[in-house]
Scaffold this motif. Structure first.
Motif, short mmCIF file in Angstrom:
data_model
loop_
_atom_site.label_atom_id
_atom_site.label_comp_id
_atom_site.label_asym_id
_atom_site.label_seq_id
_atom_site.Cartn_x
_atom_site.Cartn_y
_atom_site.Cartn_z
N GLU A 85 -18.40 -17.52 29.65
CA GLU A 85 -19.39 -17.51 30.71
C GLU A 85 -20.09 -16.19 30.60
O GLU A 85 -19.29 -14.90 30.25
N GLN B 49 -22.85 -12.98 31.83
CA GLN B 49 -23.89 -12.55 32.70
C GLN B 49 -24.62 -11.30 32.18
O GLN B 49 -24.10 -10.28 31.59
N TYR B 50 -26.18 -11.12 32.11
CA TYR B 50 -26.72 -9.93 31.54
C TYR B 50 -27.60 -9.13 32.68
O TYR B 50 -27.53 -9.72 33.66
N MET C 10 -29.93 -10.21 35.07
CA MET C 10 -29.17 -11.54 35.88
C MET C 10 -29.29 -12.83 35.42
O MET C 10 -29.01 -13.82 36.24
N SER C 11 -29.94 -12.91 34.40
CA SER C 11 -29.46 -14.38 33.67
C SER C 11 -28.30 -14.69 33.49
O SER C 11 -27.41 -13.51 32.94
N THR C 12 -27.93 -15.72 33.10
CA THR C 12 -26.61 -16.31 32.88
C THR C 12 -26.51 -17.53 31.91
O THR C 12 -27.51 -18.29 32.04
N SER D 225 -23.38 -20.41 30.48
CA SER D 225 -21.97 -20.56 30.69
C SER D 225 -21.86 -22.20 30.03
O SER D 225 -22.70 -22.92 30.04
#
Length: 636
Positions: A167, A169-170, A173-175, A177
């Motif tokens: 997982e 997260q950048y 706030m994009s993710t 997983s």
């Protein structure tokens, strides 16, 4: 005399026929040659690496303080690297990508090159929350070499506790997983590095920019056990170094290499401390604008994670006091009119009046910026390293440096590295910088251990007569032209999912992009015909040779390979493209060659008649006055 003339005519005929046989050009009608298409007279650009006052050589590596397992394999892997092309650009896409193949048979993906990520991942076929990306999703069941990474104490497991997961997260706030898998990773036909097994992420969920982006996923080059770099180094496949070279403002593209390459003598280095932060940092201690030093405490560049290089970030983000000092110095130097930015949601600082679209002329309007490192060495940034084009005003540019909120980290994104070869020498804990033309570096820079580009496998079922299949050393099917076949023009039909009215203002840009992607000069690209079909546009294109009237076989196969492997990287505003058909045609024959037989017959007939006349004249003269009586004059 007659005998001499006859010999001359016979020699001429034999010479002409021998020349025609050597050319071996088939009849033009067999290849659908269009006689209305003429040959241009384009310029030829040099492709060999010959920078002024510098030469490339392998830099001596200072021995590390501690020996690690990867150091013991340095000798065996030091001459091997994965040489790969870069695509896309910052303004249109916000990132640079490369092509990576995963599985057996290979499934190809377009991945963002990201030094700030520690895992490589692609969307999985089972993903229910993944965006619509450039290529089909990875199908584990279609790969005979795929293996799931089984659940263990060293990883986070899925709900069934059968497979390891990841997982990420950048900052925006994009993710992403999904599950971790192990499979064969291939780096392309032009790479000296053979395919290797590696662990990667098979994404089952995406949000934010990762969901909306055109690229398929991320190629993680950061520090960490899941990083593709760490995995290859631990296997002894390459040495602990990689290099990136991002193309310029209007061109994009570039080159990268996983593993060591020869380094220029005048490359500028800064120490990179892996203990200082998990990211690739440099020891920046000051900045100068137009030669004047900014009044800043050197420690301001050492806050939080320090000064970090992140190839996956588009722009540069500075601590508040650094940004204010930089902005004020730039605005004091520039004599242009300040205008609003292209996006009202951002408070961009933009200037109009530069006029010329030639990036090389920007230094007439904008100052150079120097970055000063702890060791006293300096890296000079050109205007394209801190500016981006205003998308709505011609001749206007905006600052690509912003305030990093309340974060004390100095974050330098891809814009800073345009047309700069950046070498991440992890083994010696340093990062090198060298200004060059990155868009041409692929051809000019002789990477150590990398072979010259070879024809790639053809995936398109349409092949032209004259191309013969052969097995490459790695197994995939490739094609080659017969040694005596001559290619005079390469034609192809392409369909774009964009309306012609929207495409028409950007035809010149489209022509330039085709030239760049096929690695030919723009004067070699001819757009022959446009056909509008609803929301799509059908384009007939032709690629002509450069200075000569024919392509070399290697050049022709290279262009066809890039076409048929669907490696054209077009900006999103051109929509998706589909290669409908391609063809190769022989050189256009001149009138003389087309009518050669008729000309020879006429010449022989004339020579024969002339010879007969000479013989008859000689015969009559031999008979003398008895045979021919002279007339007598009479006077009245």
């Amino acid at each position: 005399m007659t005998f001499s003339i006859t010999l001359l005519v016979a020699a001429l005929v034999l010479f002409t026929l021998a020349g025609e046989a050597a050319i071996g050009t088939p009849p033009s009608s067999a290849w659908g040659w269009n006689p209305t298409v003429g040959f241009p007279t384009p310029m030829v650009l040099p492709l060999f690496f010959s920078p002024p006052n510098s030469s490339l050589r392998s830099m001596p590596l200072s021995p590390p303080i501690h020996l690690h397992r990867r150091d013991l394999m340095e000798k065996s892997s030091s001459s091997i690297n994965a040489r790969m092309r870069l695509h896309d650009n910052l303004l249109t896409n916000g990132y640079y990508t490369t092509r990576l193949m995963i599985g057996t048979p290979p499934q190809e993906f377009s991945l963002i090159v990201d030094t700030g990520s520690t895992v490589t991942y692609v969307p999985c076929s089972s993903c229910e929350q993944c965006g619509n990306h450039q290529d089909p999703r990875f199908e584990p069941d279609m790969s005979s070499t795929y293996q799931p990474v089984k659940c263990s104490r060293s990883c986070t497991c899925d709900v069934e506790e059968k497979q390891c997961t990841y997982e990420r997260q950048y900052a925006e706030m994009s993710t992403s997983s999904g599950l971790l898998g192990d499979d064969i990773v291939s780096f392309g036909m032009e790479s000296a590095l053979q395919p290797q097994r590696a662990v990667f992420g098979c994404g089952t969920s995406e949000t934010g920019d990762l969901f909306n982006q055109h690229a398929d996923g991320i190629m993680g080059l950061g520090r960490g056990e899941l990083s593709i770099m760490d995995q290859l180094v631990d296997k002894g496949a390459i040495n602990d170094s990689f290099s990136l070279c991002y193309g310029g403002m209007d061109v994009g593209g570039g080159a990268m290499a996983l593993g060591g390459i020869p380094l220029p003598d005048d490359m500028v280095f800064s120490r990179s401390d892996p203990v200082r932060s998990p990211y690739y940092n440099i020891e920046l201690k000051g900045m100068r604008v137009s030669g004047k030093k900014l009044d800043l405490n050197p420690r301001v560049f050492d806050g939080k994670h320090g000064t970090v290089l992140d190839s996956g970030t588009t722009f540069a983000y500075l601590p508040k006091e650094v940004f204010i000092a930089f902005r004020d110095a730039i605005m004091k130097t520039i004599k242009l009119k300040q205008i609003p930015g292209p996006d009202p949601n951002y408070r961009d600082i933009c200037f109009s009046g530069a006029g010329s679209t030639d990036v090389s002329q920007l230094s007439k309007f904008f100052p150079n910026v120097d970055m000063v490192f702890d060791n006293g060495q300096e890296l000079q940034l050109s205007p394209e390293n801190y500016l981006f084009r205003h998308s709505k005003v011609h001749g206007a540019y905006c600052l690509g440096f912003f305030q990093n909120g309340n974060d004390r980290t100095t974050l330098l994104g891809g814009i800073v590295a345009r047309n700069i070869l950046v070498t991440y020498d992890r083994r010696n804990e340093r990062i090198g910088f060298w200004k060059t033309n990155c868009s041409e570096l692929w051809e000019r820079l002789q990477f150590n251990g990398a072979p010259s580009p070879a024809p790639s496998a053809f995936e398109n079922s349409h092949t032209s007569q004259g191309l013969s299949p052969a097995l490459s050393p790695n197994g995939p099917q490739s094609y080659s032209l017969p040694g005596d076949y001559r290619v005079g023009v390469i034609t192809f039909d392409i369909s774009l999912s964009v309306n012609y009215s929207d495409l028409k203002p950007h035809i010149k840009e489209f022509t330039r992009l085709i030239a760049h992607e096929l690695e030919v000069d723009i004067t070699q690209v001819h757009l022959m015909n446009f056909t509008s079909a609803g929301n799509s546009t059908f384009i007939q294109c032709a690629i002509f040779p450069s200075a000569s009237s024919i392509f070399s076989n290697n050049a022709a196969v290279g262009i066809i390979s890039r076409l048929t492997e669907h490696r054209l990287q077009l900006p999103a505003n051109f929509g998706n493209y589909h290669l409908v058909e391609w063809n190769i045609e022989p050189p256009k024959r001149s009138w003389w060659r087309a009518h050669l037989l008729g000309v020879v017959v006429v010449c022989i007939a004339v020579a024969t008649l002339f010879s007969f006349s000479i013989v008859m004249l000689w015969y009559l003269r031999r008979r003398g006055p008895a045979a021919v009586q002279p007339r007598r004059r009479r006077f009245s």
